[in-house]
Each structure stands twice: as structure tokens, then as C-alpha cells.
Design a protein around this motif. Structure first.
Motif, mmCIF file in Angstrom:
data_model
loop_
_atom_site.group_PDB
_atom_site.id
_atom_site.type_symbol
_atom_site.label_atom_id
_atom_site.label_comp_id
_atom_site.label_asym_id
_atom_site.label_seq_id
_atom_site.Cartn_x
_atom_site.Cartn_y
_atom_site.Cartn_z
ATOM 1 N N GLN A 207 1.035 -1.211 -0.067
ATOM 2 C CA GLN A 207 -0.065 -0.001 -0.161
ATOM 3 C C GLN A 207 0.953 1.074 0.005
ATOM 4 N N VAL A 208 0.944 1.797 -1.156
ATOM 5 C CA VAL A 208 1.951 3.103 -1.196
ATOM 6 C C VAL A 208 1.247 4.100 -1.813
ATOM 7 N N ARG A 209 1.078 5.139 -1.007
ATOM 8 C CA ARG A 209 0.448 6.405 -1.336
ATOM 9 C C ARG A 209 1.316 7.423 -2.471
ATOM 10 N N GLY A 210 2.602 7.517 -2.162
ATOM 11 C CA GLY A 210 3.407 8.256 -2.754
ATOM 12 C C GLY A 210 2.970 9.768 -2.720
ATOM 13 N N PRO A 211 3.762 10.493 -3.179
ATOM 14 C CA PRO A 211 4.596 10.592 -4.324
ATOM 15 C C PRO A 211 5.946 10.171 -3.684
ATOM 16 N N LEU A 212 6.988 9.932 -4.694
ATOM 17 C CA LEU A 212 8.270 9.880 -4.460
ATOM 18 C C LEU A 212 8.801 11.207 -3.741
ATOM 19 N N ASN A 213 9.745 11.233 -3.080
ATOM 20 C CA ASN A 213 10.178 12.673 -2.567
ATOM 21 C C ASN A 213 11.540 12.815 -3.169
ATOM 22 N N ALA A 214 11.660 12.479 -4.690
ATOM 23 C CA ALA A 214 12.902 12.851 -5.414
ATOM 24 C C ALA A 214 12.150 13.410 -6.858
ATOM 25 N N PRO A 215 13.016 14.007 -7.366
ATOM 26 C CA PRO A 215 12.885 14.397 -8.622
ATOM 27 C C PRO A 215 12.953 13.260 -9.711
ATOM 28 N N ARG A 216 12.446 13.151 -10.972
ATOM 29 C CA ARG A 216 12.373 12.055 -11.651
ATOM 30 C C ARG A 216 13.952 11.616 -12.158
ATOM 31 N N PRO A 217 14.269 10.614 -12.117
ATOM 32 C CA PRO A 217 15.556 10.209 -12.319
ATOM 33 C C PRO A 217 16.060 10.738 -13.610
ATOM 34 N N PRO A 218 17.396 11.019 -14.061
ATOM 35 C CA PRO A 218 17.895 11.361 -15.246
ATOM 36 C C PRO A 218 17.505 10.534 -16.387
ATOM 37 N N GLN A 219 17.553 9.323 -16.146
ATOM 38 C CA GLN A 219 17.237 8.330 -17.194
ATOM 39 C C GLN A 219 15.641 8.061 -17.366
ATOM 40 N N GLY A 220 14.814 9.078 -16.626
ATOM 41 C CA GLY A 220 13.425 8.636 -16.803
ATOM 42 C C GLY A 220 13.119 7.545 -15.699
ATOM 43 N N ARG A 221 13.732 6.567 -16.057
ATOM 44 C CA ARG A 221 14.071 5.411 -14.867
ATOM 45 C C ARG A 221 15.257 4.519 -15.005
ATOM 46 N N PRO A 222 15.944 4.392 -14.158
ATOM 47 C CA PRO A 222 16.867 3.400 -14.135
ATOM 48 C C PRO A 222 16.774 2.077 -15.056
ATOM 49 N N VAL A 223 17.630 1.813 -15.497
ATOM 50 C CA VAL A 223 17.554 0.422 -16.649
ATOM 51 C C VAL A 223 17.338 -0.834 -15.588
ATOM 52 N N VAL A 224 16.166 -1.334 -15.922
ATOM 53 C CA VAL A 224 15.764 -2.766 -14.942
ATOM 54 C C VAL A 224 16.220 -3.770 -15.814
ATOM 55 N N ILE A 225 17.129 -4.458 -15.139
ATOM 56 C CA ILE A 225 17.480 -5.883 -15.537
ATOM 57 C C ILE A 225 16.963 -7.141 -14.749
ATOM 58 N N GLN A 226 16.470 -8.167 -15.334
ATOM 59 C CA GLN A 226 16.116 -9.288 -14.553
ATOM 60 C C GLN A 226 16.841 -10.477 -15.131
ATOM 61 N N ALA A 227 16.820 -11.383 -14.215
ATOM 62 C CA ALA A 227 17.559 -12.938 -14.482
ATOM 63 C C ALA A 227 16.691 -13.852 -14.655
ATOM 64 N N GLY A 228 15.596 -13.732 -14.327
ATOM 65 C CA GLY A 228 14.652 -14.925 -14.090
ATOM 66 C C GLY A 228 14.474 -15.832 -15.507
ATOM 67 N N SER A 229 14.613 -17.159 -15.600
ATOM 68 C CA SER A 229 14.414 -18.053 -16.972
ATOM 69 C C SER A 229 13.310 -18.748 -16.668
ATOM 70 N N SER A 230 12.631 -18.707 -15.239
ATOM 71 C CA SER A 230 11.486 -19.562 -15.364
ATOM 72 C C SER A 230 10.182 -18.982 -15.888
ATOM 73 N N GLU A 231 8.896 -19.365 -15.860
ATOM 74 C CA GLU A 231 7.944 -19.106 -16.577
ATOM 75 C C GLU A 231 7.543 -17.759 -15.922
ATOM 76 N N PRO A 232 7.262 -17.586 -14.834
ATOM 77 C CA PRO A 232 6.858 -16.442 -14.395
ATOM 78 C C PRO A 232 7.970 -15.157 -14.429
ATOM 79 N N GLY A 233 9.165 -15.538 -14.410
ATOM 80 C CA GLY A 233 10.585 -14.859 -14.594
ATOM 81 C C GLY A 233 10.433 -14.091 -15.832
ATOM 82 N N LYS A 234 10.110 -15.206 -17.063
ATOM 83 C CA LYS A 234 10.286 -14.707 -18.262
ATOM 84 C C LYS A 234 8.993 -13.648 -18.523
ATOM 85 N N GLU A 235 7.870 -13.860 -17.950
ATOM 86 C CA GLU A 235 6.765 -12.917 -18.301
ATOM 87 C C GLU A 235 7.032 -11.590 -17.625
#
Lengths: 454, 454
Positions: A207-235
């Protein structure tokens, strides 16, 4: 599958994956390995990788020590001891570098999305747009005990939580629009309140109301990396990730995984280029194949039997201490569904009729990742083949020993990749996102307004 | 109370408290204030403070934005927006400094002790022993909503959790003994398993097995700072804190608080020197008293009425927007027990018969902290008096405007303090602990063994 000609126009991406004295479990015992694990070593690693134009340094993480076999574990620096925590460490490294991406692993299982969103936004800002978040879930029961969980969280629950966690974090990063801050001394307006948005997330886990108390990151969002090779991980990756760090052994596995994941993107309104697939590659290289082989054997010779047995215990879930090392594997207990790592290793032992020692030596280096030993040309051939055949968009380099494994790759493999036009000679951009060829996402609130205005 | 002669042998301690464009709420509107809030500004601040031999830089924190009066709040950079999160920011600053302490505020209310223990241990290691943790609890209802709490946590519960949180963190930092790491390549022993200890904490708020997966921090433990002035706050500080950051207006209040807290130490087996009391001091200074007064008035003149009313809303819990600014305060609702900040401000208004405008101007600078306006000599007189009379062991400098407020203090007050032998001209040590005159705590497991062996 034959190479598609346009692939020649792409360049492959490279991550430099740091792991204490190296990815080989016995690397730290080698006289040439850095063993202090000091800040200086990490900074030197990042600067070396940056000078070679790697896209990013990549830090693994663990939030606990394995203690299954305490005496054996204490002989293995890969058992979860980390002198530095990745977000603080990369913040320190940011000032010693200027172009290379900074990827920190952080688990969604035992942290809080608001705090984590803030810290990655902060890293992104202080590195001027070079942060990446390797989003993982944590299954180790040893680790769960550090966070009040008597039993490990089941796989499906972990992924459910991870999905929701990612949604909250991505939403929080869009709290302020890019041009929200006015800082107008005369009018007294510090920011425009119409450009600040609450999240109001009401989910099963958060349950998170926000807002985040920081300006938008320079990249808009940091690059998101994932490792999952399972079915839910791939999805999850297809929906939210921009880089996948995966483990595939053969070209067939790699191309099929690549096609599978890229094929899932369309239903989330994404194009295949929005997600880069970068499998791990454990590479031992030298001037000649023979020399590379010799280097590898030298490391293999340093593996302590206790550590080998502890590796097998971690991978198979059984303690084999009582059995002769050069004898065959005893019959293993039935392996429960889903424990694919165990099944894989057990399978390997049976298929190739390996002794206990032979088996642990097989996993002492790459730990299930692609393992390559050869001259620079031979390695380049294999990377090129996998790249041109759409088995990978790049690789996450797992150096067997540090710092030598990284410099070997730079000295022997990179010139060959460059000669073939497969790797950059200069950074294309200033942010991690730009170098990876990923677009900067529009703030969701701005996007919504544009749609509404059409 | 008359000055005790031996006090002359001590030197006072100084923290440099950073707060966006300065601690005065209107500082950011002043043409000489830094307003970008860039990494460069923070680094310059830390380097300036280090060149002047301050003990530490001190960063406040907030995990949410106040949104009571959105339009007014957006005119006030003190409303909780922070471009950087303190632990990542101080990690970046560490590399640009070498001697000054790095104190990050982190709340026990909405974070996890294992993650927090790791991050502070990491900051301590990468700064070679300069980390400090300002342990706070968080009461703002606005902030609780970012962490799934519909209602703010009651005061007593917050302190209970803080007590237990501190115990867990301190325990985790002792997981490894100082000499646990052998890194002996020949014998293959990476660390000595007998020197690694599980915590096995079972409390009401936390279940944490441990051990922490990090070596013991260089300082043994990062310096723990607390701010609590309430009864449970003072007790928690007496038991676990090494520095208190407090707010006292008058010499009488200060000496009585000092005696009170120092008197609580003995029952925890601690000596008065084990805890440094460093109240906040909001200091406006210049070449002459008149110039200092002028500087202050200039800032006061920049306070926007909307922001003033929002300050009063935060301090009194009532919205006074409807009332004439230069009229008297309307009757205030009954103030519930324990809300001492509200009572204090309401009391001030009634006692001095202040208008609404006069009241908000009273709190626009120091926000309840000690406020001093004067020449360097005048300021030095007041600091000296409070120090020699055991009202403080040092001060946490709240610069009205940045960077000018810090350099004014350095230019006008510090030479005077040094002339009187009250402040250092060179750092005594390399770690924050050494400079503050705090001993390095022995690892509890080693201490227990020594006792057992006697």
C-alpha cells in the motif's frame, strides 16, 4: 537458424560482472588474484572496464551468508560475504568514472519499494544517468531467516511480490514530471504542484500512496535488469525488464530462449529492441588455446574438496561428505518439481557418468553459465556466432579471476571483436540507457495527457 | 552553575548540518543561495567543512513529501523533497573527502535492520571509518502512507521498535570479529568460522538470525547519533547513542538537559564521555552585529505568507489561512498531551502576544533550535558559555543559507573559537570516532570471552 544479414549493423553489448576475486570458486587462492576486496580494487575494475568501453559494471548481491557447512563455507568467498553493499559501493564508484553504467542487484523479497526507488533514483542522479537495477527475488532459506521468515517464501509468491514491487517502483519514479522543478526565486515557486503525482497504489503486497520525494531520475527510470528464466520470470521480464541476464549453455538453448522472450514483448506493447538479452559468459582466454586451457586447469587445481562438496550441497541439496571423491555419485533423493538447478546438475552427473570430484569441478567456474576456454579468436568466434544468430544481444562477462580475467578479455578478445565491427570503440551516449540503445521512457502522466489531448 | 576549570582542556565538536539551500525556510529565494541542489554543491559543502576541520557533515532525511497544503508546500524546499538519499549521497561524498565524518539520518520506523546495518557498514568501510547513523523515528502520517500504514505509529510503539532496531543493528555489526578474515591462500581458509557469530535475535518487532554478511566495520560500529528529547528518547540515547543532536533554547534548559542525560549513563555501564551532546545552532553571523542582523532580516523578508502558514500548520496542526496575517492568533483547539512542539509554539504566541505573521517568522529559521545572530565574537561568546557550563559538548551548525552561511561561520566565528583554544586546528584522528573522542567498542563476543577467561 541462419544469421540475419542486418544483424551486422548492430553492436553487441558488454557487462563486466564483478565477483570478489573472480567467478571461479578458487580464484582467490591464485597468487595473481586480488584478495583484499578493497574499494580500490572495485574502482580499478570499473575504470578498466570503462576504458575498454563496457556498457556497465554489474554487481551481484546477497543478503546473508550460507551456513550449511560452516567450516567449508568459510573456505569460499562466494558464500555471501560482501564487504560492500552494492548501492553504496556504486555511489562511491560513480565519482571515479564518467560513462560506464552502474548496475546493482537488489532483491524484491526483503526490501521496501519506496526506500529502494529512492536509492536507485539517487544513484541515477549522482552518476548523471548511469544506474541500473538488477531485480532479483531471493529463495535461500538461510537469507529469509535474516528477515523474520521462518520458511522461505514459495516461488509463485516471490514472483507475485516482485511484479507488484516493480510496478510500485516504476510508478514512484514518475512522481514528478521532468520539468516540474521551477526553482523560481522571484515568484517563490519551487516546483509546479500540478506536475507532482500521487501513486495511490493499493495491492496485495504493498500500500503506497506516494509521491516519491525525489525528482524524476535523469534516465526517466534506471535501467531494469532481470535474471529469471522460469515461466513467471520470463513473463515479468517481458513486461518490465530492459535487459535480461540469463544462463544458456548451447546455441540452440540460447536462440530458443531469445525467440521465446522477444516474442512475449508485443502483448505488452513493446518492440523486440526494448529488451536486450545478455547471457552470462564465463571466459578463460589467453594468447593461445593451450595457454587458456592451462590457466583454467590451474584454477581447477585450487578447488578445495570441502568447497567442492559445499557447492554440490548447494546445487543438489545433499551432503556428500561421506562418499569417496573419485567414486560415482550415490543415488540421489527424488527431486521435487521446480528445482531445476538440482535436476540439471544431477542429470549431468548421470549422463556423463562423473565422479563426485569431476562433478564439482564442472560447476566450480561458471556455476551453470556458458563457459568458454580458448584464444581470443576462438572466443570471438563463439560470441559472434551467438550474437549473429540471435542468441544474445550481448554478454555479461564473468571473469574467472580478477583483475587478470578482465584484462585478458580486453587484451585478447576485444581487439578481435572490434576488428569484426562487433563492439564499439567509443561510447555512443552519456547514459547507460543511451549506450544500451534503450529509449528514455516518457513519464506516464505526460503520456496520459498527450493521449487525452489527441 | 559555574564553569568547571578542567573544561578548558576539552575542545568542542562541530557538525555541519546540510539542508538544501540553507536552514532558513526562505533561503532558496536569496540570490546568493545555491538552489540547484546538485551533487557538486554537496561535495563543495563537505570539502569546505573538512578544510575547516569540522567533525562531520550531517544530512537530514525524509521519506515522504508533506502534502497538507499542496500549493504552499510546493513553495518550500523543506517539505521533504530530496534529490539524493543520504546513504548513497554520502558514499559519493566519501571519495571527495578523507577526514570528515559522514552522518546519514535513517529512520527505524520504515526500514529493515539487516539492510540498514549492511549499508552503514558499507559506508563505514568505503570511507575508512567515517560513518555515523543519525537514528530517528518517523511520526508524520503523510510518510506512513508510503509504507502501508493507514495511521501513524503511536509514539511509544515507535520507540519500542527503535530500541529493538538499534539492538539488532549493533548486534549484527559484531557478527565477525575484527581478525576473522584470514584470506590464507595456502591453507585455503578465507575466514575463521569460530570468529563468526549468529545473532539469533527473537524480539517483538524483529526476528533476525544473522550473521551480517559483512566484515566488522572499521570503527567497530559507525557512530550512533540520536535526536530524541522525549523521555523514551533520552533513555534510548543513554543506552545506545554516542552523540545527541538536540534542541535547547536557553542555557538553563541546555545545562539541565545535559546533566539529565549524562546522569543516565552510569546505569548502562557507560561514562559521561561516552556520549557527546551537540545541540543544533542556527547561526547568522557577519563582520558586525548590525550586518548579521541585516542578513537575517533579508531572509525574513523573503518568507512567503503561504509558506509561513504552512509552517504553522505543521507546527500547530491547524490551518490559519482564513485569518488576517497581522492579527492575533485565534483560539487554538485543545492540544493533546505529548505534542510538545505544538504546545511550545502556541505558548510562544500567547506569551509574547504575537500576530500570525510574527509567529511564523519566529520559526522560519531555526525551527525550534537555538538561534544566534551576531558578530563572530558575540557568537563565540555564546557558544563558549554554553560549552564551558556543560550545556553542550559541541554544536551542530545549521547554516541559514548555503554556501554562504557555512563560510561566514568559518570566516567570523571559527578564528575566534580557535584563538580561545576551543576548536581544533588539525584533526586528531582518522576516523569519526577518533575525532569525536569516542573509543572503539570491543566486539561483544571477544569481550564475553575475555570475561569468561578471567
Amino acid at each position: 537458424m541462419s544469421p540475419v544479414p542486418t544483424r551486422r549493423l548492430d553492436r553487441l553489448k558488454l557487462g563486466a560482472f564483478h565477483y570478489v576475486s573472480g567467478h571461479h570458486v578458487a580464484a582467490w587462492r591464485h597468487p595473481l588474484a586480488s584478495v583484499d576486496d578493497s574499494l580500490r580494487d572495485y574502482v580499478a575494475f570499473a575504470r578498466t572496464a570503462e576504458a575498454a568501453k563496457f556498457d556497465a559494471v554489474f554487481l551481484a548481491d546477497s543478503v546473508g551468508i550460507r551456513l550449511n557447512l560452516p567450516a567449508s563455507v568459510s573456505r569460499n568467498p562466494h558464500s555471501g560475504v560482501t564487504p560492500f553493499e552494492p548501492l553504496t559501493l556504486l555511489s562511491a564508484i560513480a565519482g571515479h568514472t564518467s560513462r560506464i553504467g552502474l548496475v546493482a542487484t537488489a532483491s524484491t523479497s526483503f526490501s521496501d519499494p519506496y526506500n529502494l526507488a529512492r536509492q536507485f533514483a539517487s544513484l541515477d542522479r549522482l552518476s548523471a544517468g548511469r544506474a541500473g537495477w538488477n531485480l532479483v527475488t531471493t529463495q535461500e532459506p538461510e537469507v529469509a531467516l535474516n528477515f523474520g521468515h521462518a520458511a522461505p517464501v514459495p516461488h509463485a509468491k516471490r514472483y507475485e511480490r516482485a511484479e507488484e514491487f516493480a510496478d510500485v517502483v516504476l510508478g514512484l519514479w514518475d512522481s514528478f514530471e521532468d520539468d516540474a522543478f521551477l526553482r523560481d526565486r522571484v515568484s517563490g515557486k519551487y516546483y509546479d504542484p500540478r506536475k507532482l503525482h500521487q501513486l495511490n497504489h493499493h495491492g496485495e503486497h504493498f500500500q503506497v500512496r506516494g509521491p516519491l520525494n525525489a525528482p524524476r531520475p535523469p534516465q526517466g527510470r534506471p535501467v531494469v535488469i532481470q535474471a529469471g528464466s522460469s515461466e513467471p520470470g520470463k513473463e515479468l521480464a517481458a513486461r518490465t525488464a530492459e535487459v535480461i541476464f540469463t544462463a544458456q549453455q548451447t546455441l540452440e538453448e540460447a536462440t530458443s530462449f531469445y525467440a521465446d522472450v522477444k516474442g512475449r514483448l508485443a502483448k505488452y506493447g513493446r518492440s523486440p529492441d526494448d529488451l536486450k538479452i545478455m547471457p552470462g559468459a564465463f571466459i578463460v582466454t589467453a594468447r593461445t588455446e593451450a595457454e587458456a586451457q592451462e590457466k583454467f586447469e590451474e584454477l581447477q587445481g585450487l578447488v578445495q574438496p570441502e568447497v567442492g562438496l559445499e557447492l554440490l550441497r548447494t546445487h543438489l541439496g545433499v551432503d556428500l561428505s561421506g562418499h569417496p571423491l573419485d567414486g560415482p555419485l550415490p543415488p540421489l533423493p527424488e527431486i521435487a518439481g521446480g528445482k531445476s538447478r538440482q535436476a540439471l546438475v544431477a542429470d549431468l552427473a548421470q549422463r556423463e557418468n562423473l565422479s563426485i570430484r569431476e562433478l564439482y569441478l564442472r560447476i566450480a567456474g561458471a556455476r551453470g553459465h556458458w563457459q568458454l576456454v580458448g584464444s581470443g579468436e576462438q572466443i570471438a568466434d563463439q560470441l559472434e556466432e551467438r550474437f549473429l544468430n540471435y542468441g544474445a544481444d550481448g554478454f555479461n562477462l564473468m571473469s574467472p579471476i580478477l583483475p587478470g580475467g578482465l584484462t585478458d578479455f580486453i587484451d585478447f578478445v576485444l581487439p578481435e571483436l572490434r576488428r569484426r565491427g562487433l563492439f564499439r570503440t567509443e561510447y555512443e551516449g552519456r547514459t547507460l540507457r543511451e549506450n544500451l540503445g534503450l529509449s528514455r521512457p516518457e513519464n506516464r502522466h505526460v503520456a496520459r495527457r498527450s493521449v487525452a489531448a489527441e
